[in-house]
Write an enzyme that holds these catalytic residues in place. Sequence first.
Site, PDB file in Angstrom:
ATOM      1  N   GLU A 161       0.805  -1.224   0.000  1.00  0.00           N
ATOM      2  CA  GLU A 161       0.000   0.000   0.000  1.00  0.00           C
ATOM      3  C   GLU A 161       0.843   1.281   0.000  1.00  0.00           C
ATOM      4  O   GLU A 161       0.728   2.117   0.901  1.00  0.00           O
ATOM      5  CB  GLU A 161      -0.970  -0.015   1.186  1.00  0.00           C
ATOM      6  CG  GLU A 161      -1.915  -1.210   1.144  1.00  0.00           C
ATOM      7  CD  GLU A 161      -2.794  -1.343   2.383  1.00  0.00           C
ATOM      8  OE1 GLU A 161      -2.712  -0.476   3.274  1.00  0.00           O
ATOM      9  OE2 GLU A 161      -3.563  -2.322   2.458  1.00  0.00           O
ATOM     10  N   ASN A 202       1.950  -4.702  -3.358  1.00  0.00           N
ATOM     11  CA  ASN A 202       0.541  -5.033  -3.132  1.00  0.00           C
ATOM     12  C   ASN A 202      -0.219  -3.764  -2.754  1.00  0.00           C
ATOM     13  O   ASN A 202       0.267  -2.950  -1.971  1.00  0.00           O
ATOM     14  CB  ASN A 202       0.471  -6.064  -1.982  1.00  0.00           C
ATOM     15  CG  ASN A 202      -0.893  -6.662  -1.784  1.00  0.00           C
ATOM     16  OD1 ASN A 202      -1.476  -7.199  -2.704  1.00  0.00           O
ATOM     17  ND2 ASN A 202      -1.396  -6.583  -0.552  1.00  0.00           N
ATOM     18  N   HIS A 238     -10.657  -5.649  -2.393  1.00  0.00           N
ATOM     19  CA  HIS A 238     -11.676  -5.551  -1.340  1.00  0.00           C
ATOM     20  C   HIS A 238     -12.863  -4.793  -1.948  1.00  0.00           C
ATOM     21  O   HIS A 238     -12.900  -3.563  -1.955  1.00  0.00           O
ATOM     22  CB  HIS A 238     -11.121  -4.814  -0.124  1.00  0.00           C
ATOM     23  CG  HIS A 238     -10.035  -5.557   0.586  1.00  0.00           C
ATOM     24  ND1 HIS A 238     -10.239  -6.768   1.204  1.00  0.00           N
ATOM     25  CD2 HIS A 238      -8.724  -5.251   0.773  1.00  0.00           C
ATOM     26  CE1 HIS A 238      -9.111  -7.192   1.753  1.00  0.00           C
ATOM     27  NE2 HIS A 238      -8.182  -6.300   1.495  1.00  0.00           N
ATOM     28  N   GLU A 267      -6.320 -10.352  -1.878  1.00  0.00           N
ATOM     29  CA  GLU A 267      -7.073 -10.173  -0.632  1.00  0.00           C
ATOM     30  C   GLU A 267      -8.567 -10.043  -0.923  1.00  0.00           C
ATOM     31  O   GLU A 267      -9.251  -9.181  -0.383  1.00  0.00           O
ATOM     32  CB  GLU A 267      -6.579  -8.946   0.136  1.00  0.00           C
ATOM     33  CG  GLU A 267      -5.098  -8.961   0.465  1.00  0.00           C
ATOM     34  CD  GLU A 267      -4.653  -7.782   1.313  1.00  0.00           C
ATOM     35  OE1 GLU A 267      -5.516  -7.090   1.906  1.00  0.00           O
ATOM     36  OE2 GLU A 267      -3.428  -7.536   1.387  1.00  0.00           O
ATOM     37  N   ASP A 269     -12.442 -10.014  -1.105  1.00  0.00           N
ATOM     38  CA  ASP A 269     -13.725 -10.196  -0.440  1.00  0.00           C
ATOM     39  C   ASP A 269     -14.722  -9.228  -1.060  1.00  0.00           C
ATOM     40  O   ASP A 269     -14.333  -8.269  -1.733  1.00  0.00           O
ATOM     41  CB  ASP A 269     -13.657 -10.050   1.095  1.00  0.00           C
ATOM     42  CG  ASP A 269     -12.913  -8.809   1.560  1.00  0.00           C
ATOM     43  OD1 ASP A 269     -12.995  -7.759   0.886  1.00  0.00           O
ATOM     44  OD2 ASP A 269     -12.249  -8.874   2.611  1.00  0.00           O
TER      45      ASP A 269
END
Length: 460
Positions: A161, A202, A238, A267, A269
């Site tokens: 990030e 990432n 996300h 990651e 979801d």
Amino acid sequence: MPSRRGPVAVLALLAVLVTVLATLTTPAAAAASTLNQLAQAQGKYFGSATDNPELSDSAYAAILGGGEFGSTTPGNSMKWDATEPQQNQFSYAQGDAVVDFADAHDMMVRAHTLVWHNQLPNWLTSGNWSATQLTSILQNHIANVAGHYKGEVYSWDVVNEPFNEDGTYRSDLWYNTLGSGYIATALRAARAADPNAKLYINDYNTEGSGAKSDAMYNLVKSLKAQGVPIDGVGFQAHLAVQYGFPSDMQANLQRFADLGVDVAITELDVRMELPADSAKVATQATYYADVTKACMAVARCVGITIWDYTDKYSWVPGTFSGQGSALPWDENLNKKPSVYDAIATALGGSGDGGGGGTANCEVAYSTNDWGSGFTANITVTNQGPAISGWTLKYSYAGDQRLSQGWSGTWSQSGKDVTVTDAGWNGTLATGASTSIGANFAYSGSNTAPTAFTLNGTTCD
């Protein structure tokens, strides 16, 4: 640490009724019965994040390590505050536990993360470091942590990030002291510490085109031009049903791949505003399918990792007030059939209501009935690769009431019966069987159960 192995195992599942043994697989389906097997057939992996507290939940761990997932990512146990809580004093117990679990279940590890703006120990954030000092601290940390796991992990999220939403660099300890050069420094240090691990950057909200994604693209292009070691870019994904889907995801993944790096969904979801309803779940299933299709369509998209697989341990409710239900398994460790099937179908499977396509096992159910009560005898035979830890669930249609059980821990809630392994019979090798039993009282009819689930998977 001992040598650890790589990718994949298969979870055995159950069903059958009354006195009949029935095998619930077909030869073609048996070749690809789990999400990871389906992904492997496409040359990719399907994984789940985890964290140390979850691993003590035997039912959860049985699903995580049972074959649905070919890789895992430690959510917190390899971050800086966990691995170097005091300067030059390193702690690896939690990270080792995740790696050991993965090794025991033939899973690879996406290690996460060496450099991040968050979860830094106080000794680091409170220091008044010069650029020279902070560079040395950074290099020393990576040399120790990545060096400790040398040869044990598939990849590292080396830098996590680095960007703001507008594409500018995040103002944090690293950038404010070292400028953007800290990223190249970290990547070089990671390559020196573990030459064979894949090295990633990432970030989130980079799945589609935009300022942040463009900034990441330009960074990777620059690093490649400088000869800085970088092997991949992680797209966290996300997502939320209320915010729309990044429709150009496939094209965006492809443009990064065209730079000569791997790409991965790291990651994933898909959250929603609670309560969930059929329309939201349908949209969620579509989002999961579309992410999966985008990865499948890009040759250098190596795999997909969901950010833990169950709502029971999701980070979403604690971060986004009033939101949740973000994952393919619910808080009771049961698959959400439409979501699971959407993923499976996008991976090339047929979809079968969350059954995963097959049940590589046999179950025999029989009773010794004396009119007001009966003994239920159940034998489970594993026809797939070895499993470790299991939970069997089924329901009665009448008023059958549990009295006592053996060779497992039995419980009943209403008409629903749950049995977990007794420890000594929790591991079933291929072809191995275990027999369990219980006494029940009843009045009226004693109809046999019509379906069983093992570790949250409903058998046909």
